[in-house]
Write a protein that holds these residues in place. Structure first.
Motif, PDB file in Angstrom:
ATOM      1  N   ARG A   2       0.832  -1.200   0.000  1.00 53.73           N
ATOM      2  CA  ARG A   2       0.000   0.000   0.000  1.00 53.73           C
ATOM      3  C   ARG A   2       0.867   1.251   0.000  1.00 53.73           C
ATOM      4  O   ARG A   2       2.069   1.206   0.201  1.00 53.73           O
ATOM      5  CB  ARG A   2      -0.914   0.015   1.228  1.00 53.73           C
ATOM      6  CG  ARG A   2      -1.810  -1.205   1.370  1.00 53.73           C
ATOM      7  CD  ARG A   2      -2.862  -1.224   0.262  1.00 53.73           C
ATOM      8  NE  ARG A   2      -3.829  -2.289   0.465  1.00 53.73           N
ATOM      9  CZ  ARG A   2      -3.737  -3.488  -0.071  1.00 53.73           C
ATOM     10  NH1 ARG A   2      -2.706  -3.798  -0.825  1.00 53.73           N
ATOM     11  NH2 ARG A   2      -4.663  -4.392   0.121  1.00 53.73           N
ATOM     12  N   GLY A  30      -0.893  -0.026 -10.000  1.00 53.16           N
ATOM     13  CA  GLY A  30      -2.061  -0.889 -10.049  1.00 53.16           C
ATOM     14  C   GLY A  30      -2.971  -0.582  -8.867  1.00 53.16           C
ATOM     15  O   GLY A  30      -2.571   0.090  -7.919  1.00 53.16           O
ATOM     16  N   ARG A  31      -4.179  -1.073  -8.934  1.00 51.18           N
ATOM     17  CA  ARG A  31      -5.153  -0.839  -7.860  1.00 51.18           C
ATOM     18  C   ARG A  31      -5.682  -2.171  -7.354  1.00 51.18           C
ATOM     19  O   ARG A  31      -5.809  -3.127  -8.112  1.00 51.18           O
ATOM     20  CB  ARG A  31      -6.334   0.000  -8.371  1.00 51.18           C
ATOM     21  CG  ARG A  31      -5.981   1.372  -8.884  1.00 51.18           C
ATOM     22  CD  ARG A  31      -5.792   2.339  -7.762  1.00 51.18           C
ATOM     23  NE  ARG A  31      -5.482   3.673  -8.247  1.00 51.18           N
ATOM     24  CZ  ARG A  31      -5.683   4.773  -7.547  1.00 51.18           C
ATOM     25  NH1 ARG A  31      -6.223   4.690  -6.349  1.00 51.18           N
ATOM     26  NH2 ARG A  31      -5.350   5.936  -8.032  1.00 51.18           N
ATOM     27  N   THR A  32      -5.974  -2.183  -6.086  1.00 53.85           N
ATOM     28  CA  THR A  32      -6.588  -3.375  -5.499  1.00 53.85           C
ATOM     29  C   THR A  32      -8.067  -3.384  -5.881  1.00 53.85           C
ATOM     30  O   THR A  32      -8.582  -2.411  -6.450  1.00 53.85           O
ATOM     31  CB  THR A  32      -6.462  -3.368  -3.965  1.00 53.85           C
ATOM     32  OG1 THR A  32      -7.206  -2.260  -3.448  1.00 53.85           O
ATOM     33  CG2 THR A  32      -5.009  -3.291  -3.521  1.00 53.85           C
ATOM     34  N   ALA A  33      -8.756  -4.452  -5.528  1.00 59.57           N
ATOM     35  CA  ALA A  33     -10.188  -4.548  -5.823  1.00 59.57           C
ATOM     36  C   ALA A  33     -10.957  -3.421  -5.143  1.00 59.57           C
ATOM     37  O   ALA A  33     -11.980  -2.963  -5.652  1.00 59.57           O
ATOM     38  CB  ALA A  33     -10.723  -5.906  -5.377  1.00 59.57           C
ATOM     39  N   SER A  34     -10.445  -2.952  -4.010  1.00 58.92           N
ATOM     40  CA  SER A  34     -11.124  -1.865  -3.297  1.00 58.92           C
ATOM     41  C   SER A  34     -10.679  -0.484  -3.776  1.00 58.92           C
ATOM     42  O   SER A  34     -11.126   0.524  -3.249  1.00 58.92           O
ATOM     43  CB  SER A  34     -10.882  -1.997  -1.789  1.00 58.92           C
ATOM     44  OG  SER A  34      -9.508  -1.865  -1.510  1.00 58.92           O
ATOM     45  N   GLN A  36      -7.506   0.790  -3.791  1.00 61.36           N
ATOM     46  CA  GLN A  36      -6.296   1.344  -3.187  1.00 61.36           C
ATOM     47  C   GLN A  36      -5.108   1.133  -4.117  1.00 61.36           C
ATOM     48  O   GLN A  36      -5.032   0.136  -4.831  1.00 61.36           O
ATOM     49  CB  GLN A  36      -6.009   0.678  -1.842  1.00 61.36           C
ATOM     50  CG  GLN A  36      -7.025   1.005  -0.778  1.00 61.36           C
ATOM     51  CD  GLN A  36      -6.663   0.352   0.539  1.00 61.36           C
ATOM     52  OE1 GLN A  36      -6.131  -0.749   0.571  1.00 61.36           O
ATOM     53  NE2 GLN A  36      -6.967   1.037   1.628  1.00 61.36           N
ATOM     54  N   ARG A  37      -4.172   2.076  -4.053  1.00 56.42           N
ATOM     55  CA  ARG A  37      -2.941   1.931  -4.835  1.00 56.42           C
ATOM     56  C   ARG A  37      -2.174   0.706  -4.334  1.00 56.42           C
ATOM     57  O   ARG A  37      -2.096   0.466  -3.144  1.00 56.42           O
ATOM     58  CB  ARG A  37      -2.069   3.181  -4.688  1.00 56.42           C
ATOM     59  CG  ARG A  37      -2.617   4.407  -5.356  1.00 56.42           C
ATOM     60  CD  ARG A  37      -1.716   5.599  -4.992  1.00 56.42           C
ATOM     61  NE  ARG A  37      -2.001   6.768  -5.777  1.00 56.42           N
ATOM     62  CZ  ARG A  37      -2.909   7.688  -5.455  1.00 56.42           C
ATOM     63  NH1 ARG A  37      -3.618   7.549  -4.364  1.00 56.42           N
ATOM     64  NH2 ARG A  37      -3.100   8.729  -6.242  1.00 56.42           N
ATOM     65  N   ASP A  38      -1.571   0.001  -5.285  1.00 56.93           N
ATOM     66  CA  ASP A  38      -0.812  -1.207  -4.946  1.00 56.93           C
ATOM     67  C   ASP A  38       0.541  -1.120  -5.651  1.00 56.93           C
ATOM     68  O   ASP A  38       0.612  -1.207  -6.878  1.00 56.93           O
ATOM     69  CB  ASP A  38      -1.586  -2.448  -5.393  1.00 56.93           C
ATOM     70  CG  ASP A  38      -0.993  -3.725  -4.863  1.00 56.93           C
ATOM     71  OD1 ASP A  38      -0.305  -3.683  -3.826  1.00 56.93           O
ATOM     72  OD2 ASP A  38      -1.214  -4.778  -5.489  1.00 56.93           O
ATOM     73  N   TYR A  39       1.611  -0.923  -4.881  1.00 56.32           N
ATOM     74  CA  TYR A  39       2.946  -0.712  -5.437  1.00 56.32           C
ATOM     75  C   TYR A  39       3.753  -1.995  -5.414  1.00 56.32           C
ATOM     76  O   TYR A  39       3.721  -2.745  -4.443  1.00 56.32           O
ATOM     77  CB  TYR A  39       3.678   0.381  -4.649  1.00 56.32           C
ATOM     78  CG  TYR A  39       3.029   1.723  -4.809  1.00 56.32           C
ATOM     79  CD1 TYR A  39       3.347   2.548  -5.880  1.00 56.32           C
ATOM     80  CD2 TYR A  39       2.069   2.162  -3.902  1.00 56.32           C
ATOM     81  CE1 TYR A  39       2.740   3.773  -6.044  1.00 56.32           C
ATOM     82  CE2 TYR A  39       1.449   3.394  -4.063  1.00 56.32           C
ATOM     83  CZ  TYR A  39       1.789   4.184  -5.133  1.00 56.32           C
ATOM     84  OH  TYR A  39       1.181   5.396  -5.301  1.00 56.32           O
ATOM     85  N   ARG A  40       4.508  -2.211  -6.488  1.00 56.32           N
ATOM     86  CA  ARG A  40       5.386  -3.379  -6.608  1.00 56.32           C
ATOM     87  C   ARG A  40       6.817  -2.965  -6.237  1.00 56.32           C
ATOM     88  O   ARG A  40       7.130  -1.777  -6.191  1.00 56.32           O
ATOM     89  CB  ARG A  40       5.344  -3.903  -8.035  1.00 56.32           C
ATOM     90  CG  ARG A  40       3.955  -4.370  -8.486  1.00 56.32           C
ATOM     91  CD  ARG A  40       3.985  -4.836  -9.930  1.00 56.32           C
ATOM     92  NE  ARG A  40       4.807  -3.966 -10.757  1.00 56.32           N
ATOM     93  CZ  ARG A  40       4.372  -3.191 -11.731  1.00 56.32           C
ATOM     94  NH1 ARG A  40       3.108  -3.202 -12.051  1.00 56.32           N
ATOM     95  NH2 ARG A  40       5.178  -2.429 -12.421  1.00 56.32           N
TER      96      ARG A  40
END
Length: 151
Positions: A2, A30-34, A36-40
Motif C-alpha cells: 500500500r 495498479g489498484r486493489t479490488a477496493s 487502493q494503490r498497490d505498489y510493486r
C-alpha cells in the motif's frame, strides 16, 4: 504494498508519492479490488531513484523531462550519465543543464561574497577576514512587564 508502506520503504511520505505520480515521475500504480494503490518492488526502486536524484540537486521538472528513462537507473549497476554507449538524448542534457545552473549559482554567490568582503574589509577584502565574533544581543522576554517609569 500500500501507499504508506511504499512511501516508508522509499524514504518519503505518501503525499510526496502522490505528487510524483501527479507530476508524471511514476506511472499510475495498479489498484486493489477496493481501489487502493498497490505498489510493486520495481516502483519502490524507482521511488528510491527519484529521491536520490532530488537529493542530488535535480528538480521535479528536471526529472519530468527524462521520466520515461528513470527505470534505467534502477538497474544494477545503473548506467553512467553521459556514457559513450548511451542512446542519443538519454538524459545527459538534463545533467548538463543542471550543472550549468549550479555553476551559475556558484559564480553569483562568489561575486556576492566578494562584494560583501570588499564592503566590510575594504582593501583587505582579499585577505583573510578577522575571526567572526558574535555580537551579544540582549533579549527581553515578551512576558516580562515593562520597566517602571521613574519620576
Amino acid at each position: 504494498m500500500r501507499i504508506g508502506e511504499a512511501a516508508a520503504a522509499a524514504g518519503c511520505t505518501p503525499r510526496a508519492l502522490r505528487l510524483y505520480e501527479q507530476r508524471g515521475l511514476l506511472p499510475p500504480p495498479g489498484r486493489t479490488a477496493s481501489g487502493q494503490r498497490d505498489y510493486r518492488p520495481a516502483e519502490v526502486a524507482r521511488l528510491r531513484v527519484i529521491r536520490e536524484l532530488l537529493g542530488s540537486g535535480f528538480t521535479i521538472e528536471d526529472l519530468r523531462s527524462c521520466a520515461d528513462r528513470l527505470h534505467l537507473l534502477t538497474q544494477d549497476p545503473p548506467p553512467r550519465c553521459g556514457a559513450a554507449d548511451a542512446p542519443e538524448g538519454s538524459g545527459s542534457g538534463v545533467v548538463g543543464r543542471r550543472l550549468a545552473i549550479l555553476d551559475a549559482e556558484i559564480d553569483r554567490l562568489t561575486r556576492l561574497r566578494e562584494d560583501l568582503a570588499r564592503r566590510a574589509f575594504g582593501d583587505r577584502a582579499g585577505a583573510d577576514p578577522p575571526p567572526y565574533e558574535p555580537v551579544p544581543v540582549k533579549h527581553r522576554s515578551p512576558a516580562a512587564p515593562p520597566a517602571p517609569a521613574t519620576p
